[in-house]
Design a protein around this motif. Structure first.
Motif, PDB file in Angstrom:
ATOM      1  N   LYS A   9      22.771  73.421  45.289  1.00 19.41           N
ATOM      2  CA  LYS A   9      22.472  72.638  46.482  1.00 19.41           C
ATOM      3  C   LYS A   9      21.926  71.284  46.051  1.00 19.41           C
ATOM      4  CE  LYS A   9      21.418  72.774  51.040  1.00 19.41           C
ATOM      5  NZ  LYS A   9      22.321  72.776  52.106  1.00 19.41           N
ATOM      6  N   THR A  10      22.624  70.248  46.457  1.00 18.10           N
ATOM      7  CA  THR A  10      22.171  68.902  46.110  1.00 18.10           C
ATOM      8  C   THR A  10      21.808  68.155  47.392  1.00 18.10           C
ATOM      9  OG1 THR A  10      24.468  68.200  46.167  1.00 18.10           O
ATOM     10  CG2 THR A  10      23.533  68.668  43.997  1.00 18.10           C
ATOM     11  N   ARG A  11      21.206  67.017  47.193  1.00 24.57           N
ATOM     12  CA  ARG A  11      20.877  66.161  48.318  1.00 24.57           C
ATOM     13  C   ARG A  11      22.188  65.609  48.896  1.00 24.57           C
ATOM     14  NH1 ARG A  11      19.310  61.008  49.488  1.00 24.57           N
ATOM     15  NH2 ARG A  11      17.317  60.887  50.582  1.00 24.57           N
ATOM     16  N   GLY A  21      27.794  65.979  48.602  1.00 17.35           N
ATOM     17  CA  GLY A  21      26.612  66.793  48.314  1.00 17.35           C
ATOM     18  C   GLY A  21      26.201  67.606  49.523  1.00 17.35           C
ATOM     19  N   GLY A  22      25.076  68.301  49.396  1.00 20.18           N
ATOM     20  CA  GLY A  22      24.639  69.182  50.478  1.00 20.18           C
ATOM     21  C   GLY A  22      25.651  70.301  50.657  1.00 20.18           C
ATOM     22  N   SER A  23      26.020  70.545  51.911  1.00 12.79           N
ATOM     23  CA  SER A  23      26.961  71.631  52.164  1.00 12.79           C
ATOM     24  C   SER A  23      28.402  71.137  52.310  1.00 12.79           C
ATOM     25  CB  SER A  23      26.543  72.383  53.433  1.00 12.79           C
ATOM     26  OG  SER A  23      26.452  71.431  54.484  1.00 12.79           O
ATOM     27  N   PRO A 200      23.460  64.377  44.200  1.00  9.28           N
ATOM     28  CA  PRO A 200      24.850  64.834  44.084  1.00  9.28           C
ATOM     29  C   PRO A 200      25.513  64.252  42.832  1.00  9.28           C
ATOM     30  CG  PRO A 200      24.593  63.290  45.921  1.00  9.28           C
ATOM     31  CD  PRO A 200      23.222  63.585  45.420  1.00  9.28           C
ATOM     32  N   LEU A 201      26.361  65.055  42.208  1.00  8.89           N
ATOM     33  CA  LEU A 201      26.996  64.625  40.961  1.00  8.89           C
ATOM     34  C   LEU A 201      28.496  64.402  41.159  1.00  8.89           C
ATOM     35  CD1 LEU A 201      25.220  66.932  38.338  1.00  8.89           C
ATOM     36  CD2 LEU A 201      24.585  64.633  39.103  1.00  8.89           C
ATOM     37  N   ASP A 232      29.822  67.643  43.055  1.00  6.95           N
ATOM     38  CA  ASP A 232      29.947  67.470  44.497  1.00  6.95           C
ATOM     39  C   ASP A 232      31.149  66.620  44.860  1.00  6.95           C
ATOM     40  OD1 ASP A 232      27.242  68.664  45.388  1.00  6.95           O
ATOM     41  OD2 ASP A 232      26.756  67.343  43.727  1.00  6.95           O
ATOM     42  N   THR A 233      31.594  65.825  43.917  1.00  2.99           N
ATOM     43  CA  THR A 233      32.811  65.041  44.106  1.00  2.99           C
ATOM     44  C   THR A 233      33.458  64.902  42.731  1.00  2.99           C
ATOM     45  OG1 THR A 233      33.743  62.929  44.855  1.00  2.99           O
ATOM     46  CG2 THR A 233      31.516  62.849  43.975  1.00  2.99           C
ATOM     47  N   LEU A 234      34.784  64.794  42.706  1.00  2.02           N
ATOM     48  CA  LEU A 234      35.453  64.722  41.404  1.00  2.02           C
ATOM     49  C   LEU A 234      36.464  63.598  41.385  1.00  2.02           C
ATOM     50  CD1 LEU A 234      38.636  65.914  41.408  1.00  2.02           C
ATOM     51  CD2 LEU A 234      37.435  68.047  41.819  1.00  2.02           C
TER      52      LEU A 234
END
Ligand code: SF4
Length: 366
Positions: A9-11, A21-23, A200-201, A232-234
Motif C-alpha cells: 500500500k503506497t500513498r 498508488g493507493g488502491s 508510489p514507485l 504502482d506504475t510501469l
C-alpha cells in the motif's frame, strides 16, 4: 494459483486524472520518441499509444521549443502528460506553467537547493506531481565515492536524500523511480527503497535494449518486482516503437494475472503433428486484434493432442486438423472449418463474443 504478493500500500497521487498508488491498478505508461516540438508527429504517436492502452505519456522537454509545444499537444490528447526535464530547472518551471500534469526530474542534475525550490513552487502552484527519477548513470559524485560505484545502496541513498529535500519543502505529491540498466541492481534497489518509503514507485529497467533483450530484461525485472507487490506504475523501455513498450507492459501484467487488458492468446509452437499453418493464422489474428482492449482468452493450437484441451479452457479456440480446424467456444465444439476460413470465422466469433459479453459492436478485419 496466486504467485503475486499483495501489492504494498503506497500513498496515492494524481497525475492529471490518473491515480498512481493507493488502491489504483498498476498504471502503464510510455514515452514518445518524436521531437516534442514537432507537435503533429508527437500527437500522432500519442494517439497510437493511447489506442494501445497507454495511460500516461511522458515527453522529453530539452528546450523552450518543446515547452512551447506542450499546450498544443495536451489539447489534442486525452491522457495525462509528463514533462521530462534534465539539467535546466527553468524548463521544469516553464513546463509546469505550460500545463504539464507531472514533471519528471533527476534532482541529481537539476542543481542547487534554490533551483529545486523553484521547481517545487511551480508544481505546488499548478497542483501537479513530480517524479524523482534516480538513474544509475547519473548518481551524485559523493555517493559514488562513498560506495565505490552506482550500487543499489548508493541509488537508494540518493533517492532518500531527494525525497527528504522535497518533503522538507512540504511537497508530497511524489513518485519515485530508481533504475539501473541491469536487472539485479534494479530489483535490489527497488526492494530496498520500497522498504523505506510509502511513496508510489514507478518501476522499469532503464535502457533495456532492443526488442529481445529489452523484453526479457523488463519482463524479469518488472515482473519480479510486481510479483513481490512492488510497483504502482510501469514503463517498459525498448529501443523500438514505444507502442511495443505498452504492449509488453500489458503482457507482463497479464502473465502475472495483475491486469487483464486485451486478448490473452495461447498458441502452440507447432511440431510434426501440425497440418495447418498456425504461424500464419496466429499472425493474422494478432494483427486483427492489435488494438482490441477487452480481456478475452483465445487458443490457437496445431492439433488434437493438446489442442482441444487448451481450446476448451479458452473463451474461443481452434484446434487444427488436416487442412481444417475445429472451433470451440467456452469448452464446446461448435463446428469444423476449412483452413482458408479459420481466421475469418474466429474473428467473427470474437466480434459476437464482444457484443454479447462487453456490449460493444466491433468489426475486425482479417
Ligand atoms: S498442439 Fe499439437 S501441433 Fe501443437 S505443439 Fe502440441 S502436439 Fe504439436
Amino acid at each position: 494459483m496466486q504467485i503475486v504478493k499483495k501489492r504494498k500500500k503506497t500513498r496515492a497521487i494524481l497525475v492529471g486524472n490518473v491515480q498512481v498508488g493507493g488502491s489504483a491498478p498498476v498504471v502503464v505508461q510510455s514515452m514518445t520518441n518524436t521531437q516534442t516540438e514537432n507537435i503533429q508527429a508527437t500527437v500522432t504517436q500519442i494517439h497510437r499509444l493511447q489506442e494501445a492502452g497507454c495511460e500516461i505519456i511522458r515527453v522529453a522537454v530539452p528546450n523552450m521549443e518543446a515547452v512551447a509545444a506542450l499546450g498544443a499537444i495536451k489539447a489534442q490528447i486525452s491522457i495525462p502528460i509528463i514533462a521530462d526535464v534534465h539539467f535546466d530547472y527553468r524548463l521544469a518551471v516553464a513546463a509546469a506553467e505550460a500545463g504539464a500534469d507531472c514533471l519528471r526530474i533527476n534532482p541529481g542534475n537539476i542543481g542547487s537547493e534554490r533551483k529545486i525550490k523553484a521547481v517545487i513552487r511551480a508544481a505546488k502552484e499548478k497542483k501537479i506531481a513530480i517524479r524523482i527519477g534516480v538513474n544509475s548513470g547519473s548518481l551524485e559524485r559523493d555517493l559514488l565515492r562513498k560506495y565505490g560505484s552506482a550500487t543499489a545502496e548508493a541509488m537508494v541513498e540518493s533517492a532518500l536524500r531527494h525525497i527528504d529535500r522535497f518533503r522538507s519543502n512540504d511537497f508530497h505529491e511524489l513518485k519515485v523511480s530508481i533504475k539501473a540498466s541491469d536487472v539485479p541492481r534494479t530489483v535490489e534497489a527497488y526492494r530496498q527503497l520500497s522498504r523505506k518509503t510509502d511513496l508510489p514507485l514507478h518501476v522499469g529497467v532503464t535502457e533495456a535494449g532492443g526488442l529481445y533483450p529489452g523484453i526479457v530484461k523488463s519482463a524479469i525485472g518488472i515482473g519480479m518486482l510486481l510479483a513481490e507487490g512492488i510497483g504502482d506504475t510501469l514503463r517498459v523501455s525498448l529501443t523500438r516503437d514505444p507502442v511495443e513498450e505498452v504492449r509488453v507492459g500489458y503482457e507482463i501484467l497479464k502473465a502475472l494475472g495483475i491486469r487483464h487488458r486485451g486478448p490473452d492468446i495461447v498458441s502452440c509452437p507447432t511440431c510434426g503433428r501440425c497440418n495447418i499453418d498456425i504461424f500464419e493464422i496466429l499472425y493474422e489474428v494478432e494483427r486483427a486484434l492489435l488494438t482490441y482492449r477487452h480481456p478475452i482468452k483465445i487458443a490457437i493450437m496445431g492439433c488434437v493432442v493438446n489442442g482441444p484441451g487448451e481450446a476448451r479452457e479458452a473463451d474461443i479456440g481452434i484446434a487444427g486438423g488436416d487442412g481444417n480446424g475445429v472451433l470451440f467456444k467456452k469448452g464446446k465444439i461448435v463446428r469444423k472449418i476449412p483452413q482458408a476460413e479459420l481466421v475469418y470465422e474466429l474473428l467473427k466469433e470474437v466480434e459476437d463474443y464482444t457484443a454479447s459479453v462487453f456490449n460493444e459492436h466491433i468489426v475486425l478485419n482479417s
